[in-house]
Scaffold this motif. Sequence first.
Motif, PDB file in Angstrom:
ATOM      1  N   VAL A 160       0.473  -1.340  -0.339  1.00 48.20           N
ATOM      2  CA  VAL A 160      -0.394  -0.299   0.112  1.00 48.20           C
ATOM      3  C   VAL A 160       0.800   1.493  -0.122  1.00 48.20           C
ATOM      4  O   VAL A 160       0.338   2.272  -0.418  1.00 48.20           O
ATOM      5  CB  VAL A 160      -1.059  -0.401   1.246  1.00 48.20           C
ATOM      6  CG1 VAL A 160      -1.587   1.361   2.050  1.00 48.20           C
ATOM      7  CG2 VAL A 160      -2.049  -1.153   0.807  1.00 48.20           C
ATOM      8  N   GLN A 164       3.626   5.059  -6.125  1.00 47.88           N
ATOM      9  CA  GLN A 164       2.421   5.122  -7.583  1.00 47.88           C
ATOM     10  C   GLN A 164       0.708   5.161  -7.061  1.00 47.88           C
ATOM     11  O   GLN A 164       0.499   5.613  -7.468  1.00 47.88           O
ATOM     12  CB  GLN A 164       2.217   3.824  -8.096  1.00 47.88           C
ATOM     13  CG  GLN A 164       2.099   3.185  -8.124  1.00 47.88           C
ATOM     14  CD  GLN A 164       3.070   2.168  -7.489  1.00 47.88           C
ATOM     15  OE1 GLN A 164       4.405   2.711  -6.815  1.00 47.88           O
ATOM     16  NE2 GLN A 164       3.207   0.047  -7.366  1.00 47.88           N
ATOM     17  N   HIS A 165       1.369   4.958  -5.798  1.00 48.82           N
ATOM     18  CA  HIS A 165      -0.645   4.668  -5.047  1.00 48.82           C
ATOM     19  C   HIS A 165      -1.005   6.193  -4.346  1.00 48.82           C
ATOM     20  O   HIS A 165      -2.432   6.262  -3.978  1.00 48.82           O
ATOM     21  CB  HIS A 165      -0.783   3.521  -3.746  1.00 48.82           C
ATOM     22  CG  HIS A 165      -0.431   2.513  -4.682  1.00 48.82           C
ATOM     23  ND1 HIS A 165      -1.636   1.573  -5.531  1.00 48.82           N
ATOM     24  CD2 HIS A 165       0.342   0.962  -4.241  1.00 48.82           C
ATOM     25  CE1 HIS A 165      -1.138   0.459  -5.787  1.00 48.82           C
ATOM     26  NE2 HIS A 165       0.543  -0.177  -4.761  1.00 48.82           N
ATOM     27  N   TRP A 166      -0.155   6.457  -4.070  1.00 43.96           N
ATOM     28  CA  TRP A 166      -0.273   8.273  -4.230  1.00 43.96           C
ATOM     29  C   TRP A 166      -0.220   9.428  -4.529  1.00 43.96           C
ATOM     30  O   TRP A 166       1.078   9.611  -5.451  1.00 43.96           O
ATOM     31  CB  TRP A 166       0.684   8.238  -2.324  1.00 43.96           C
ATOM     32  CG  TRP A 166       0.302   6.932  -1.771  1.00 43.96           C
ATOM     33  CD1 TRP A 166       0.598   6.048  -0.950  1.00 43.96           C
ATOM     34  CD2 TRP A 166      -1.041   6.845  -0.635  1.00 43.96           C
ATOM     35  NE1 TRP A 166       0.021   5.017  -0.794  1.00 43.96           N
ATOM     36  CE2 TRP A 166      -1.286   5.759  -0.057  1.00 43.96           C
ATOM     37  CE3 TRP A 166      -2.072   7.935  -0.167  1.00 43.96           C
ATOM     38  CZ2 TRP A 166      -2.018   5.256   0.835  1.00 43.96           C
ATOM     39  CZ3 TRP A 166      -3.026   7.530   0.640  1.00 43.96           C
ATOM     40  CH2 TRP A 166      -2.680   6.844   1.404  1.00 43.96           C
ATOM     41  N   LEU A 199      -6.202  -1.986  -0.402  1.00 39.22           N
ATOM     42  CA  LEU A 199      -6.528  -1.209  -1.835  1.00 39.22           C
ATOM     43  C   LEU A 199      -6.386  -2.145  -2.595  1.00 39.22           C
ATOM     44  O   LEU A 199      -7.172  -2.329  -4.215  1.00 39.22           O
ATOM     45  CB  LEU A 199      -5.054  -0.268  -2.723  1.00 39.22           C
ATOM     46  CG  LEU A 199      -4.926   0.669  -1.386  1.00 39.22           C
ATOM     47  CD1 LEU A 199      -3.822   1.315  -2.652  1.00 39.22           C
ATOM     48  CD2 LEU A 199      -5.656   1.828  -1.842  1.00 39.22           C
ATOM     49  N   LYS A 224     -11.886   2.787  -1.869  1.00 38.57           N
ATOM     50  CA  LYS A 224     -11.021   3.090  -2.000  1.00 38.57           C
ATOM     51  C   LYS A 224     -11.269   4.530  -3.193  1.00 38.57           C
ATOM     52  O   LYS A 224     -10.225   5.817  -3.014  1.00 38.57           O
ATOM     53  CB  LYS A 224      -9.224   2.595  -2.801  1.00 38.57           C
ATOM     54  CG  LYS A 224      -9.624   1.907  -3.750  1.00 38.57           C
ATOM     55  CD  LYS A 224      -8.678   0.828  -4.046  1.00 38.57           C
ATOM     56  CE  LYS A 224      -8.872   1.185  -5.873  1.00 38.57           C
ATOM     57  NZ  LYS A 224      -7.701   0.353  -6.822  1.00 38.57           N
ATOM     58  N   LEU A 256      -4.340  10.038  -2.296  1.00 35.56           N
ATOM     59  CA  LEU A 256      -4.938   9.226  -2.532  1.00 35.56           C
ATOM     60  C   LEU A 256      -4.706   8.301  -4.560  1.00 35.56           C
ATOM     61  O   LEU A 256      -5.778   9.974  -4.597  1.00 35.56           O
ATOM     62  CB  LEU A 256      -6.022   7.621  -2.261  1.00 35.56           C
ATOM     63  CG  LEU A 256      -5.441   6.041  -1.356  1.00 35.56           C
ATOM     64  CD1 LEU A 256      -6.718   6.433  -1.119  1.00 35.56           C
ATOM     65  CD2 LEU A 256      -4.364   5.487  -1.573  1.00 35.56           C
ATOM     66  N   GLN A 258      -6.131   8.014  -7.401  1.00 33.67           N
ATOM     67  CA  GLN A 258      -7.623   6.983  -7.754  1.00 33.67           C
ATOM     68  C   GLN A 258      -7.339   6.318  -9.760  1.00 33.67           C
ATOM     69  O   GLN A 258      -6.764   7.128 -10.383  1.00 33.67           O
ATOM     70  CB  GLN A 258      -8.198   7.806  -8.294  1.00 33.67           C
ATOM     71  CG  GLN A 258      -8.799   8.148  -7.002  1.00 33.67           C
ATOM     72  CD  GLN A 258      -9.364   7.478  -5.643  1.00 33.67           C
ATOM     73  OE1 GLN A 258      -9.714   6.757  -6.081  1.00 33.67           O
ATOM     74  NE2 GLN A 258      -9.028   7.240  -4.847  1.00 33.67           N
ATOM     75  N   THR A 259      -6.684   5.647  -9.745  1.00 33.62           N
ATOM     76  CA  THR A 259      -6.370   4.357 -11.217  1.00 33.62           C
ATOM     77  C   THR A 259      -7.767   3.238 -11.710  1.00 33.62           C
ATOM     78  O   THR A 259      -8.292   3.295 -10.467  1.00 33.62           O
ATOM     79  CB  THR A 259      -5.254   3.577 -10.528  1.00 33.62           C
ATOM     80  OG1 THR A 259      -5.702   2.938  -9.577  1.00 33.62           O
ATOM     81  CG2 THR A 259      -3.530   4.966 -10.285  1.00 33.62           C
TER      82      THR A 259
END
Length: 259
Positions: A160, A164-166, A199, A224, A256, A258-259
């Motif tokens: 997490v 790349q998640h943030w 996630l 998420k 976050l 969002q992807t």
Amino acid sequence: MPVRDLDLLIDCARKAGQIATSYAGQTAQRWDKPDDAGPVTEADLAVNAMMHETLTAARPDYGWLSEESEDGTGRLDQSQVFIVDPIDGTRSFIEGADTWSHSLAIARNGEITAAVVFLPKLDRLYAASLGGGATLNEQPIIASQTQGLENATILATKPVMAEQHWIAGDPGFKRAHRPSLAYRLGLVGQGRFDGMVTLRKSWEWDIAAGALIVTEAGGHCTDKSGASLRFNNPDPRLNGVLAAGASIHADLLASLAQT
């Protein structure tokens, strides 16, 4: 007088603890589920059998969704559904740890109305009813009031934390971990940690009970993307989970990618 749904879940959770702790985790017979779905032990199956017999006998008009039962479409036609994980944290159970739990919830028209997360080795029983608040061992609990991610400790796995998640890379909070998703949510409701993030697609049985415990303790619990959680879906997987006190939840969601 009929037994309240929450009392029914509490009694069943305590029976589950008696069954599970009668097995030696490291020596309990175990199997690996197909498609790398993780391990299952004879304790999981024994608890599942007791839960199914006990709960459906008490509420024969309720549907059934469990990690250890074959799923079907019949539950989709029923307005109220049991959503259970006989042992959440089976790997921890096998290792002989004490942080595995029993997770039991009831959904009515997609909304959780009663919930219990019980850790028999720690004697911690989290419980909540819709509109009735949340408790730990019968004492009221409240979610964290912390403000600012730099001041927060969040339950999350190492993946997490990948940048790349943030949106801005490192989100700035301190990380902690517990293996059971249901227990993580209980800890957030208790205010012992400021939030939790997962996630990955998350099974309803891991989340249902803990989600109500968080919200009844005054926290927020969404997927998420920030969308409200609904349960008893045809595909019983949720789009990740964010759970935290109101301020930290908003900060996590804004941070976050969002992807």
